[in-house]
Design an enzyme around this catalytic site. Structure first.
Site, PDB file in Angstrom:
ATOM      1  N   PHE A  29       0.812  -1.223   0.000  1.00  0.00           N
ATOM      2  CA  PHE A  29       0.000   0.000   0.000  1.00  0.00           C
ATOM      3  C   PHE A  29       0.844   1.272   0.000  1.00  0.00           C
ATOM      4  O   PHE A  29       0.368   2.329  -0.392  1.00  0.00           O
ATOM      5  CB  PHE A  29      -0.912   0.022   1.236  1.00  0.00           C
ATOM      6  CG  PHE A  29      -0.207   0.460   2.495  1.00  0.00           C
ATOM      7  CD1 PHE A  29      -0.104   1.814   2.838  1.00  0.00           C
ATOM      8  CD2 PHE A  29       0.390  -0.471   3.332  1.00  0.00           C
ATOM      9  CE1 PHE A  29       0.565   2.204   3.987  1.00  0.00           C
ATOM     10  CE2 PHE A  29       1.068  -0.078   4.472  1.00  0.00           C
ATOM     11  CZ  PHE A  29       1.158   1.265   4.801  1.00  0.00           C
ATOM     12  N   LYS A  51      -1.139  -7.924  -8.594  1.00  0.00           N
ATOM     13  CA  LYS A  51      -2.096  -7.899  -7.472  1.00  0.00           C
ATOM     14  C   LYS A  51      -1.648  -6.784  -6.535  1.00  0.00           C
ATOM     15  O   LYS A  51      -0.754  -6.972  -5.707  1.00  0.00           O
ATOM     16  CB  LYS A  51      -2.080  -9.257  -6.755  1.00  0.00           C
ATOM     17  CG  LYS A  51      -3.388  -9.659  -6.070  1.00  0.00           C
ATOM     18  CD  LYS A  51      -3.835  -8.765  -4.935  1.00  0.00           C
ATOM     19  CE  LYS A  51      -2.997  -8.820  -3.712  1.00  0.00           C
ATOM     20  NZ  LYS A  51      -3.278  -7.733  -2.733  1.00  0.00           N
ATOM     21  N   GLU A  80      -5.001  -3.867  -1.603  1.00  0.00           N
ATOM     22  CA  GLU A  80      -6.439  -3.586  -1.613  1.00  0.00           C
ATOM     23  C   GLU A  80      -6.755  -2.315  -0.829  1.00  0.00           C
ATOM     24  O   GLU A  80      -7.897  -1.880  -0.797  1.00  0.00           O
ATOM     25  CB  GLU A  80      -7.220  -4.790  -1.066  1.00  0.00           C
ATOM     26  CG  GLU A  80      -6.987  -5.089   0.401  1.00  0.00           C
ATOM     27  CD  GLU A  80      -5.758  -5.933   0.671  1.00  0.00           C
ATOM     28  OE1 GLU A  80      -4.840  -5.945  -0.181  1.00  0.00           O
ATOM     29  OE2 GLU A  80      -5.697  -6.570   1.737  1.00  0.00           O
ATOM     30  N   ARG A  81      -5.744  -1.699  -0.225  1.00  0.00           N
ATOM     31  CA  ARG A  81      -6.000  -0.483   0.550  1.00  0.00           C
ATOM     32  C   ARG A  81      -6.089   0.766  -0.331  1.00  0.00           C
ATOM     33  O   ARG A  81      -6.808   1.693  -0.022  1.00  0.00           O
ATOM     34  CB  ARG A  81      -4.832  -0.252   1.543  1.00  0.00           C
ATOM     35  CG  ARG A  81      -4.583  -1.386   2.464  1.00  0.00           C
ATOM     36  CD  ARG A  81      -5.286  -1.200   3.779  1.00  0.00           C
ATOM     37  NE  ARG A  81      -5.280  -2.451   4.523  1.00  0.00           N
ATOM     38  CZ  ARG A  81      -4.196  -2.960   5.119  1.00  0.00           C
ATOM     39  NH1 ARG A  81      -3.041  -2.332   5.075  1.00  0.00           N
ATOM     40  NH2 ARG A  81      -4.279  -4.104   5.745  1.00  0.00           N
ATOM     41  N   SER A 107       5.859  -6.637   3.917  1.00  0.00           N
ATOM     42  CA  SER A 107       6.519  -6.837   5.206  1.00  0.00           C
ATOM     43  C   SER A 107       7.312  -8.137   5.186  1.00  0.00           C
ATOM     44  O   SER A 107       7.070  -9.024   4.366  1.00  0.00           O
ATOM     45  CB  SER A 107       5.479  -6.892   6.311  1.00  0.00           C
ATOM     46  OG  SER A 107       4.728  -8.081   6.182  1.00  0.00           O
ATOM     47  N   CYS A 112       9.633   1.912   3.306  1.00  0.00           N
ATOM     48  CA  CYS A 112      10.599   0.880   3.682  1.00  0.00           C
ATOM     49  C   CYS A 112      12.016   1.461   3.723  1.00  0.00           C
ATOM     50  O   CYS A 112      12.930   0.820   4.209  1.00  0.00           O
ATOM     51  CB  CYS A 112      10.537  -0.315   2.739  1.00  0.00           C
ATOM     52  SG  CYS A 112      11.019   0.074   1.079  1.00  0.00           S
ATOM     53  N   GLU A 157       9.868  -3.096  13.179  1.00  0.00           N
ATOM     54  CA  GLU A 157       9.557  -2.069  12.187  1.00  0.00           C
ATOM     55  C   GLU A 157       8.202  -1.458  12.562  1.00  0.00           C
ATOM     56  O   GLU A 157       7.170  -2.126  12.504  1.00  0.00           O
ATOM     57  CB  GLU A 157       9.469  -2.710  10.798  1.00  0.00           C
ATOM     58  CG  GLU A 157       9.187  -1.693   9.716  1.00  0.00           C
ATOM     59  CD  GLU A 157       9.171  -2.304   8.315  1.00  0.00           C
ATOM     60  OE1 GLU A 157       8.688  -3.439   8.163  1.00  0.00           O
ATOM     61  OE2 GLU A 157       9.665  -1.643   7.387  1.00  0.00           O
TER      62      GLU A 157
END
Lengths: 498, 498, 498, 498
Positions: free
Chosen positions: B149, B173, B176-177, B226, B281, B383
């Site tokens: 996201f 893919k 979805e956020r 993640s 990140c 994190e």
């Protein structure tokens, strides 16, 4: 009592207090040595030795590291007779074949000599105003290799020379079937100046392999062997989050076009199918004839030559083919042949009952030829790893390519033709990693990389050559900007771009 | 009724008869759209579309394929406002930050324009007498990408432009956020001339991901997210025998040397730690001060600037920081902060109770600063992915490097200094994939590759840049020798060498 | 009677019926040998031998050619004492210096071992539909090298190993001042397996050089020497339409920043200025001090060390500096010093009257140091090629860079500093081909190329390393399309594009 | 009054107070414009503008510079009709041919877009202990290009896009015969964002060329034209100590093997010989038939097609061939044909008396075909640069290769065959820079470089593609070592090695 073959750890041979297993001379069927099977402690000691040796080796300039490879090349050449005798005695292959194998291994040592050139990163001035960026290919740390019986001298040399020249230290687990030459070669490397602990050799079986994969110190795994083991190792290494390249089995097809010279094709196929008793991952085991006319002529010529194959101990260089590696492998090949007959394949030459005088207990198997094999038969689908060549008949090059592309393996293949268009269609469309155009065993030279497609290789980088340098290093990307004495920058909350 | 965000399959939007899930505007805390969650049939349809499109696309010359990228770059630039509004609305980041993200994404499109140069193989004349050899980098077939996201515009552009320029077709893919901008960008690609089915977008959750990994048609998986998910995906893809690159989490340290200009460092850290609400990140989340004098000065300056941070909706470009992505993430960050206080970290600025007027239901979290954090604390080890910067105090550069090297992550890091020796020691020894020397967010430019070390990346090849071309292609090695009309070769039973 | 040094042509030494010229031992000032000066016939014979040897050598696979280099490297190492004694006797340099020279020469042999990798061309599949294209780097034919006296072992090894590994054959015309080691080394190459005629050595003077340049058989000229000769050779070769790289003189500046450690700088400058009696094209002959404080400290320290320089015959390895090459060169250096004094330079150490006991007729010249030299003085503008270091004082790095950029030469330079910004500004802005950052003699390693800018190099490709492979080969671009059996193409009158 | 075509200097058109010369429409034989011929002051002004623009452009990051090329590509595509009309009007070629030319030019712009990748230097960590080394490819400064009439749109795009992307500024001197499209294109570049002064266009003749070569500001010269001029320019530039690449004339042979499809060959030869009225340096002007059977069939088919050639003004796209460039050129071609007849060549189709209705004053010349031409004839030896194809008959491929290798030119060549062995023998042995296998005009794509051998190219680096980046940059080699705080190094008087 049999000679005991130990491990090389931190520059010393260890052979005490270990379980041992017999090593056979396949030509006589008798044990000729016994090999220590490493305990958990022994494997741990090898890993520890490699870990200790790493920091100093990593910081040695590549051009200094390369000096070891130059001397090592010389020592391999000076001692080639000894090495080849060890290979031939434990593997069974003919001496001249062992020499060919070693020569290709030395080629990989030559490639590794060029490490200063190969390790170059990329430098960009002014990726932004007054910002420079470059990449370094830094070593991984301790890496491991697991190698098969069929090229005991060559395949280890695919791996560790490149890996250690990249600055890594190495633990090698060779095949327990023919371990002597590996140990001998590793000692030559130390004689050439490789510091203790940079290359360690442990003999052992599945437990040792699993321990290497599972140990957190090991950063990467290279494997060459059969597809089921390759797949398992790839999965297990990945489960541990490691990088892995695992090379597996093959079913290599040769396509014979109508314009090919059948005499030449026959000569080429004889070597490619029966050399080393068919125990090569690049051996041709399927001849795909385009049209019955080609097939008939080919089978006719092959028949005579297969029947005339000179089979015997590898120590006699006038032989063309030695024994299989084990009695179990002989049984397995026998069963494949029997099953193929049952499934309707036309047996042209039957190698099952070969007896070599004076070597009645050897694991010999005669050259075997089938015609009219179909894709549904097991003898077509399975990797036999013996001196068995099957002929499949198709009607067109398109059909041949489709056949090859449907097989689960995609290691090597070749086409025999004079025709440019046919060769280009074939090399472009075939889903196989190594393609020969009138080259029956298209093993890439050391400065091109080796690797199959589909279930012949798990991973993304191929073995030896340029890909191996990328596999045995981690990319580090550095961006650099020096502050100017006066300048004060404002904060940039948004994502930085040019 | 909310707008429904569908899938792009074979050039058409599909949004019928699917389960749907709300997409939130994090600044208001209200749903702003709903996204279709692909059923098994929908994912299968996308894979099938990609498979159908593959043969023609594979055979299109790379220079012709590249024309799509040139036009696509232009369309991205022409429509940057629309894209950035979509990003900001669903992700929450400030518009100028979205523009920065998009600019870096466009850079990857530029890199992909150069595909004719990048796909070059290596050609060797006379590897043996009259034998030539060369390599080709052929496409894999259908490949898949799964993206996070936090950079909804940029990270997909790390993957598919390079992959499709290599000749593959793609199933993407996205998260979805914040799926809207991905779909919009994919439609721009088709407008630019990308043939139907070459790029397909499916929205969905874990089931869709698993289906992509498990489907035999998919040849390779690229993932960014993640570390726990990255690891799982790497393992599952490898279990299926596939190649996979899975990029995970980070805990990026900035080292501040005594000779650094503290004003500049503070400016740099503010952007690197709090930009995009810390949800990068490559965000700096640990400042490692060398010596208390540096630490005291740094904390003092940071305190004032963190307190003054302008937080609010991303649609207002005068804001410096927007909200977190979800209410759940807000709770998670809150808990990390509370726990750190309990574990003894010195809380300098507390962002937990921030309220943005008019956006009381938004997922906002204020800039947070800790001092005297130790390696044992969770706030150091985990994190956080929020606007939290912690200061760790050490006594020397060696200690700082050792600290960083012991952390499980190794994505990015930087050092602030004028000193050449310090910078070289740091960049050489630190076990981190991307290193900045006075560059706080050392994201490599598109023509250098992106990747972390240790548990920040699973796989061997990095994302985008040169490594991506190798990842999205299979090496094919061809050896060619033409028969001479007269010559008859003898059989070579031994292994061929020069 | 003195030993006669002949030519090596087609594997045989020729020393009959030629004019000869004395070769001196510069330490004694006495002739130690006489060298044959090739007649027109002799040069023609060498060219002819190279031409005869070319076709077979061109068609030998590069990996086979490389075997000669591996053996040659070993022979050079085995015989290094002999080589270095020949170098020291005829050139005068100290034995340890000769060893350093030879080591760098051997590095070039190592680079040449990697020829299979270096000769790779680029292959592109589908540059158009079903059209492939690739490039080959094919050899030129017969090429020639002309080398200077100051590195009699190393500079020839910059040239011919790379040239012959590329498939060319070679005629080498070394300096007539110290020809013995060249001939010895050439014979080692033949002992290593280099076929007769592939490398030919002719001794001679300007007539031989001109003949080589003018002969139509010679395809390319590599030259290293002084700028006036380099320029003349470049012009003459170009007049004949040939490719040429001609490396000339230098005036290498070292910039000393205020943050530099003066002890270290002094050590570095002593070696860089006085090693090999200053007769190196990479010698530092100008120290640019930033500010008077640095200058005063530097001159003070240098003064003591220059006065303490141990000067004597090179055969005694405890000496730090040997003699100049000829009596004429000694006169020339003397005149430069005298003139500098007249022009106002401050003479700190005067080396003009040095007498080495027992070697009163040797061409010795003591270490000489000037302070407060200005750009207008001849001693600043000219390449002295003797043990003379001048200090120039400036006020800033910008001024130092401007000074260097205005000099006609741009071979090497270095900066002494700890500061990253200074080093980057310097290396970016300075118009010099080889830059050292705290490296006083920044001679690139063999896998990076060597070359100056401005009037220090004529041509576009640098010496040795990657550039040499491009210089010694011709690019051939091949486009290939195979006709399909059925297809009939229409005529395309317009220019073909995708 | 005729339109006046000026110069583009520092972003402004200059057309005042200059001498002017007529530009003709070759289809009508009438002047269609007049071109200013630059005075010494004008050329000096252009050089000065380029010099002024250089520092800022050099320091602009390559990725920022590249943005200009992306926009420029778009503008070229958007304005292709205008460009092609200008080309056709002043050169005479058919519109579709002009489009093909432009498309290949745009390809070079695409290549230049990839400059960030192409400018990468090489970085080596630890060339010695703690010494790193890297190379940068820095721009030269101001460079010049001189281009011919036959590809007025394409050939300038071979040069300046690569040169300016490398960071240089440029002075272009196009052909004074068809200067309009060059000026138009240069203005598009500025519209795309190229800063003023980065690209300057001066029209003129030999004086302007000489001034460009002689001016000390100009660092390098690229030239494309006839061999006598190329040679002169190479000599003059080298006399000034400059780097130069000078591409000259051609006599391109096509070899027709007995297995070739004669219909296809005929189609291919028609386009390659008569397209653009034969005024291409890659035009096929000699057909070498292997055996009389091939020759007879070929001549028969060619005869009919040459007779049927549709010749007329280029503005009519149904024409296959336009006029020659000038009346003088028409006379020259006429004389070649007449002389060939006198020397015994068999004239199959005579194009001398062609009249195009409505264009009686145009410089038209009909397609001309000779058979039984021998190497001794002028028509074989000279570059005719007109629509004249000669057939030479030989008995074998070996003879064909020998014939080609004896010609003074070595630009392009091709072979028509299906046979792999023939193609490999040909491409390996032929001394020609660009080789087509069934590709009649083997102009390399933009990412491979263009260049002939022998007297078709003076210099060592080829035009456009990778070689152009090396030509337009200077290599800088940097060696870096940071002092450690404590370490004190001793002086090293000997030459430094590992």
């Amino acid at each position: 009592m049999l000679e005991s073959i130990g491990h090389l750890i931190n520059g010393e041979i260890h052979s005490e207090e270990e379980q041992a297993q017999a090593v056979y001379n396949p030509a006589t069927g008798e044990p000729c040595a016994q090999v220590c099977m490493a305990s958990e402690q022994t494997v741990a000691m090898a890993i520890s030795a490699a870990k200790q040796a790493y920091p100093a080796w990593r910081n040695t300039p590549p051009a200094v590291r390369a000096q070891v490879m130059y001397r090592f090349k010389q020592l391999l050449e000076d001692n080639q007779d000894t090495i080849c005798e060890l290979v031939s005695r434990e593997h069974g292959k003919v001496l001249s074949d062992a020499k060919g194998e070693l020569a290709r291994g030395i080629e990989n040592v030559e490639f590794a000599c060029g490490i200063p050139e190969l390790l170059k990163g990329e430098h960009s001035r002014n990726v932004g105003r007054d910002i420079d960026a470059w990449s370094e290919l830094q070593p991984l740390g301790v890496v491991a290799g697991i190698t098969p019986f069929n090229f005991p001298a060559m395949v280890p040399l695919w791996m560790w020379p490149s890996a250690v020249m990249c600055g890594n230290t190495f633990v090698l687990k060779p095949s327990e079937r023919d371990p002597s030459c590996v140990l001998y070669i590793a000692q030559l490397a130390e004689q050439a100046g490789l510091p203790k602990g940079v290359l360690n050799v442990v003999n052992g079986g599945a437990d040792a392999v699993n321990q290497l994969i599972d140990d957190d110190t090991i950063q990467a795994i290279s494997f060459v062997g059969s597809t089921p083991i390759a797949e398992t190792i790839y999965q297990r290494a990945s489960e541990k989050g490691k990088r892995c390249q695992a090379l597996g089995g093959a079913k290599n097809h040769a396509v014979i076009m109508p314009d090919a010279d059948i005499d030449n094709v026959t000569s080429a196929l004889m070597g490619a199918a029966y050399g080393s008793c068919g125990q090569r991952c690049m051996a041709i085991s399927v001849a795909v004839a385009i049209g019955d006319k080609v097939a008939d002529a080919l089978v006719d010529k092959l028949k005579h030559q297969v029947e005339a194959l000179k089979v015997g101990p590898g120590s006699d260089d006038t032989n063309e083919m030695g024994p299989l590696i084990t009695a179990a492998q002989k049984d397995k090949v026998t069963n494949y042949v029997t099953q193929a007959v049952e499934q309707g394949a036309e047996l042209i030459v039957d190698g099952r009952n070969l007896v070599v005088l004076g070597y009645e207990s050897g694991f010999f198997f005669g050259g075997t030829l089938f015609d009219k094999v179909t894709p549904a038969m097991d003898i077509y689908q399975q990797e036999v790893f013996g001196p068995v060549l099957v002929v499949v008949r198709v009607n067109s090059l398109e059909e041949a390519v489709s056949l090859i592309n449907q097989h689960e393996y995609g290691n090597g293949t070749c086409i025999f033709t004079r025709d440019g268009e046919a060769s280009r269609y074939f090399s472009d469309q075939v889903m196989v990693g190594m393609v020969g155009i009138n080259v029956p065993l298209p093993v890439p030279v050391s400065y091109h990389s080796f690797g199959g497609w589909k279930r012949s290789l798990f991973g993304d980088l191929h073995a030896y050559g340029p890909d191996s340098v990328r596999f045995y290093t981690r990319r580090k990307a550095i961006s650099q900007r020096w502050p100017t004495g006066e300048a004060k920058d404002g904060t940039l909350f948004s994502f930085p771009s040019l």
